[in-house]
Design a protein around this motif. Structure first.
Motif, short mmCIF file in Angstrom:
data_model
loop_
_atom_site.label_atom_id
_atom_site.label_comp_id
_atom_site.label_asym_id
_atom_site.label_seq_id
_atom_site.Cartn_x
_atom_site.Cartn_y
_atom_site.Cartn_z
N UNK A 37 41.54 50.76 42.53
CA UNK A 37 41.31 49.34 42.26
C UNK A 37 41.46 48.58 43.56
N UNK A 38 40.97 47.36 43.56
CA UNK A 38 41.20 46.51 44.71
C UNK A 38 41.45 45.08 44.26
N UNK A 39 42.15 44.35 45.09
CA UNK A 39 42.40 42.95 44.80
C UNK A 39 42.09 42.14 46.06
N UNK A 40 41.05 41.35 45.98
CA UNK A 40 40.67 40.49 47.08
C UNK A 40 41.45 39.20 47.01
N UNK A 41 41.60 38.51 48.12
CA UNK A 41 42.38 37.27 48.14
C UNK A 41 41.87 36.27 47.11
N UNK A 42 42.77 35.79 46.27
CA UNK A 42 42.42 34.80 45.27
C UNK A 42 41.66 35.33 44.08
N UNK A 84 29.68 51.84 55.35
CA UNK A 84 28.91 50.58 55.34
C UNK A 84 29.78 49.43 54.81
N UNK A 85 30.96 49.34 55.32
CA UNK A 85 31.89 48.34 54.83
C UNK A 85 31.37 46.93 55.10
N UNK A 86 31.64 46.06 54.15
CA UNK A 86 31.22 44.67 54.22
C UNK A 86 32.46 43.78 54.23
N UNK A 87 32.29 42.59 54.72
CA UNK A 87 33.40 41.64 54.76
C UNK A 87 34.00 41.46 53.36
N UNK A 88 33.13 41.49 52.36
CA UNK A 88 33.57 41.32 50.97
C UNK A 88 34.41 42.49 50.46
N UNK A 89 34.46 43.58 51.20
CA UNK A 89 35.29 44.71 50.80
C UNK A 89 36.75 44.53 51.23
N UNK A 90 37.01 43.49 51.98
CA UNK A 90 38.39 43.22 52.41
C UNK A 90 39.26 42.98 51.18
N UNK A 113 46.14 47.78 52.77
CA UNK A 113 45.27 46.67 53.14
C UNK A 113 44.05 47.13 53.93
N UNK A 114 42.89 46.69 53.48
CA UNK A 114 41.64 46.92 54.21
C UNK A 114 41.09 45.56 54.61
#
Length: 118
Positions: A37-42, A84-90, A113-114
């Motif tokens: 799973x991932x959790x992006x800021x906000x 192919x990491x994207x900024x949105x994958x942070x 953290x990525x």
């Protein structure tokens, strides 16, 4: 009790590659569905990929063709290769394990953290 420990998070440039690892304290791959799973800021935590025992892994649409899971059964390691990491994958990426039998048991790692920069 199962302990999950993630590793491999880092800061990379857009288009780059990272491999995350989740090390389980015991051999659970045959009896637990493993997931990332991932959790992006906000944002709320979201499912990235899922791998039930003896079945094929599945991926969220936003990572299909870019992320791949693999297992190192001997060492109880679940990997997530991210290309192919994207900024949105942070995000903070979490390893998850849910038992396939009753009573249901669920475990989470502490997260790694990525950060992807443009």
């Amino acid at each position: 009790q199962v302990r999950l420990v993630e590793s491999g998070g880092d800061s990379v440039r857009s288009g780059g590659f990272l491999q995350l690892s989740c090390t389980a304290s015991t051999n659970i791959f045959e009896t637990y569905t493993m997931a990332w799973y991932r959790q992006r800021p906000g944002k709320e935590r979201e499912l990235v990929a899922r791998w039930p025992p003896r079945r094929l892994s599945t991926y969220a649409d936003f990572v299909k063709g870019r992320f791949t899971m693999s297992k190192e059964n001997r060492n109880n390691i679940l990997n997530l290769s991210m290309s192919k990491l994207e900024v949105e994958d942070s995000a903070v990426y979490f390893c998850n394990a849910v038992s396939d039998s009753s009573p249901t048991r669920e475990y989470w790692g502490q997260g790694t953290q990525v950060t992807v920069s443009g």
